[in-house]
Motif scaffolding. Sequence first.
Motif, PDB file in Angstrom:
ATOM      1  N   ASP A 131      -2.756  20.809   5.099  1.00  0.00           N
ATOM      2  CA  ASP A 131      -3.968  20.202   5.665  1.00  0.00           C
ATOM      3  C   ASP A 131      -3.635  18.912   6.434  1.00  0.00           C
ATOM      4  N   PRO A 132      -2.945  19.035   7.563  1.00  0.00           N
ATOM      5  CA  PRO A 132      -2.547  17.846   8.317  1.00  0.00           C
ATOM      6  C   PRO A 132      -3.712  16.945   8.705  1.00  0.00           C
ATOM      7  N   GLU A 133      -4.867  17.520   8.991  1.00  0.00           N
ATOM      8  CA  GLU A 133      -5.997  16.699   9.415  1.00  0.00           C
ATOM      9  C   GLU A 133      -6.443  15.746   8.312  1.00  0.00           C
ATOM     10  N   SER A 134      -6.558  16.266   7.081  1.00  0.00           N
ATOM     11  CA  SER A 134      -6.963  15.405   5.966  1.00  0.00           C
ATOM     12  C   SER A 134      -5.891  14.372   5.645  1.00  0.00           C
ATOM     13  N   GLN A 135      -4.632  14.789   5.707  1.00  0.00           N
ATOM     14  CA  GLN A 135      -3.558  13.837   5.468  1.00  0.00           C
ATOM     15  C   GLN A 135      -3.614  12.696   6.474  1.00  0.00           C
ATOM     16  N   GLN A 136      -3.858  13.049   7.727  1.00  0.00           N
ATOM     17  CA  GLN A 136      -3.918  12.029   8.767  1.00  0.00           C
ATOM     18  C   GLN A 136      -5.080  11.070   8.541  1.00  0.00           C
ATOM     19  N   TYR A 137      -6.206  11.605   8.083  1.00  0.00           N
ATOM     20  CA  TYR A 137      -7.391  10.777   7.811  1.00  0.00           C
ATOM     21  C   TYR A 137      -7.063   9.689   6.783  1.00  0.00           C
ATOM     22  N   TYR A 138      -6.469  10.086   5.664  1.00  0.00           N
ATOM     23  CA  TYR A 138      -6.167   9.105   4.624  1.00  0.00           C
ATOM     24  C   TYR A 138      -5.039   8.171   5.048  1.00  0.00           C
ATOM     25  N   LEU A 139      -4.068   8.694   5.772  1.00  0.00           N
ATOM     26  CA  LEU A 139      -2.991   7.837   6.259  1.00  0.00           C
ATOM     27  C   LEU A 139      -3.540   6.744   7.163  1.00  0.00           C
ATOM     28  N   GLU A 140      -4.321   7.123   8.143  1.00  0.00           N
ATOM     29  CA  GLU A 140      -4.815   6.137   9.103  1.00  0.00           C
ATOM     30  C   GLU A 140      -5.752   5.136   8.423  1.00  0.00           C
ATOM     31  N   GLY A 141      -6.548   5.612   7.477  1.00  0.00           N
ATOM     32  CA  GLY A 141      -7.423   4.701   6.742  1.00  0.00           C
ATOM     33  C   GLY A 141      -6.635   3.656   5.973  1.00  0.00           C
ATOM     34  N   GLN A 142      -5.533   4.074   5.381  1.00  0.00           N
ATOM     35  CA  GLN A 142      -4.723   3.145   4.600  1.00  0.00           C
ATOM     36  C   GLN A 142      -3.883   2.233   5.492  1.00  0.00           C
ATOM     37  N   LEU A 143      -3.434   2.730   6.623  1.00  0.00           N
ATOM     38  CA  LEU A 143      -2.725   1.868   7.561  1.00  0.00           C
ATOM     39  C   LEU A 143      -3.650   0.771   8.095  1.00  0.00           C
ATOM     40  N   ILE A 167       0.864  -1.176   0.000  1.00  0.00           N
ATOM     41  CA  ILE A 167       0.000   0.000   0.000  1.00  0.00           C
ATOM     42  C   ILE A 167       0.898   1.222   0.000  1.00  0.00           C
ATOM     43  N   GLY A 168       0.790   2.021  -1.036  1.00  0.00           N
ATOM     44  CA  GLY A 168       1.661   3.184  -1.146  1.00  0.00           C
ATOM     45  C   GLY A 168       1.573   3.811  -2.524  1.00  0.00           C
ATOM     46  N   GLU A 169       1.829   4.963  -2.626  1.00  0.00           N
ATOM     47  CA  GLU A 169       2.631   5.771  -1.730  1.00  0.00           C
ATOM     48  C   GLU A 169       1.688   6.560  -0.816  1.00  0.00           C
ATOM     49  N   ILE A 170       1.866   6.420   0.472  1.00  0.00           N
ATOM     50  CA  ILE A 170       1.005   7.077   1.439  1.00  0.00           C
ATOM     51  C   ILE A 170       1.876   7.843   2.428  1.00  0.00           C
ATOM     52  N   GLY A 171       1.256   8.706   3.239  1.00  0.00           N
ATOM     53  CA  GLY A 171       2.081   9.351   4.256  1.00  0.00           C
ATOM     54  C   GLY A 171       1.629  10.717   4.702  1.00  0.00           C
ATOM     55  N   LEU A 172       2.617  11.510   5.136  1.00  0.00           N
ATOM     56  CA  LEU A 172       2.396  12.849   5.647  1.00  0.00           C
ATOM     57  C   LEU A 172       3.437  13.784   5.037  1.00  0.00           C
ATOM     58  N   ASP A 173       2.979  14.923   4.544  1.00  0.00           N
ATOM     59  CA  ASP A 173       3.895  15.911   3.979  1.00  0.00           C
ATOM     60  C   ASP A 173       3.504  17.285   4.495  1.00  0.00           C
ATOM     61  N   TYR A 174       4.273  17.785   5.473  1.00  0.00           N
ATOM     62  CA  TYR A 174       4.003  19.102   6.045  1.00  0.00           C
ATOM     63  C   TYR A 174       4.863  20.182   5.391  1.00  0.00           C
ATOM     64  N   PHE A 175       5.603  19.795   4.364  1.00  0.00           N
ATOM     65  CA  PHE A 175       6.469  20.736   3.657  1.00  0.00           C
ATOM     66  C   PHE A 175       5.693  21.529   2.599  1.00  0.00           C
ATOM     67  N   ILE A 176       4.690  20.915   2.005  1.00  0.00           N
ATOM     68  CA  ILE A 176       3.948  21.547   0.917  1.00  0.00           C
ATOM     69  C   ILE A 176       3.065  22.673   1.436  1.00  0.00           C
ATOM     70  N   ASP A 177       2.728  23.606   0.555  1.00  0.00           N
ATOM     71  CA  ASP A 177       1.779  24.667   0.897  1.00  0.00           C
ATOM     72  C   ASP A 177       0.403  24.053   1.134  1.00  0.00           C
ATOM     73  N   ASP A 178      -0.368  24.659   2.032  1.00  0.00           N
ATOM     74  CA  ASP A 178      -1.718  24.169   2.332  1.00  0.00           C
ATOM     75  C   ASP A 178      -1.718  22.674   2.643  1.00  0.00           C
TER      76      ASP A 178
END
Length: 261
Positions: free
Chosen positions: A108-120, A95-106
């Motif tokens: 949205d950590p909350e949405s990133q976390q939602y999809y990350l946890e769903g895929q984990l 399953i990938g490529e999944i994760g967290l990217d706080y470097f990009i503009d906008d």
Amino acid sequence: MDPASDLFDSHCHLDFPAFDGWRERALAEARAVGVLEILVPGVTAQHWPRLLAFCAGDPALYPALGLHPCFLSEHRPEHLELLETRLAAGGVRAIGEIGLDYFIDDADPESQQYYLEGQLALASRFDLPVLLHVRKAHDRMLKTLRRARLGRAGIVHAFSGSGQQARQYIELGFRLGFGGAISYDRATKLRRLAASLPLESLVLETDAPDMPLSDWRDEPNRPQRIRDVFEVLCSLRSEAPEQIARQTTANVHEVLALNIA
């Protein structure tokens, strides 16, 4: 090419449009220099069918499906259900490529976390490894992984964290991906890590068509360049090249359970 130095590109986006019109040539050029196996990660649900169709025609191309944190605008909650359906059909290696990217503009950590946890959660359910994309979010990712308690770990693609973070991922069973970034002389911290971390924890990658090496920084990356990444790694480490080739390939095999009949 000596079979003892055959290589595995653990992260190559061969399905991307950048390869349209010369995809088969790129693959042939890679194999001509001993890059015999490639893991192809997905980034959006829209393009999963293209990726699966491409990999289905070649037993040495291994498909992974995921919802990438940099493509949030293209993801929908129902894509997690679609991913579950695709995984249930079989044939997907990770399953990938999944994760967290706080470097990009906008970001949205909350949405990133939602999809990350769903895929984990799907990785745990289907007993699959994960391919992680992490920028400026390693501590949050490590905390999330400890909660997830995956049955199998995976690969931290394009590792960019600290030595302490590297060791924490390794303790959780992850391999760390090193690619074109180690070819830049200014990447002193990354080169030190590539030189000093246990060889059993390292895998090679191109991230083609992205992350070009220093000598080709103005052109798209390609899977044959894993040979150049390998040569840089050999220059940084004390082991014999044959041992580095054999071990980094074996590491990907173990992640993907290719050594299990």
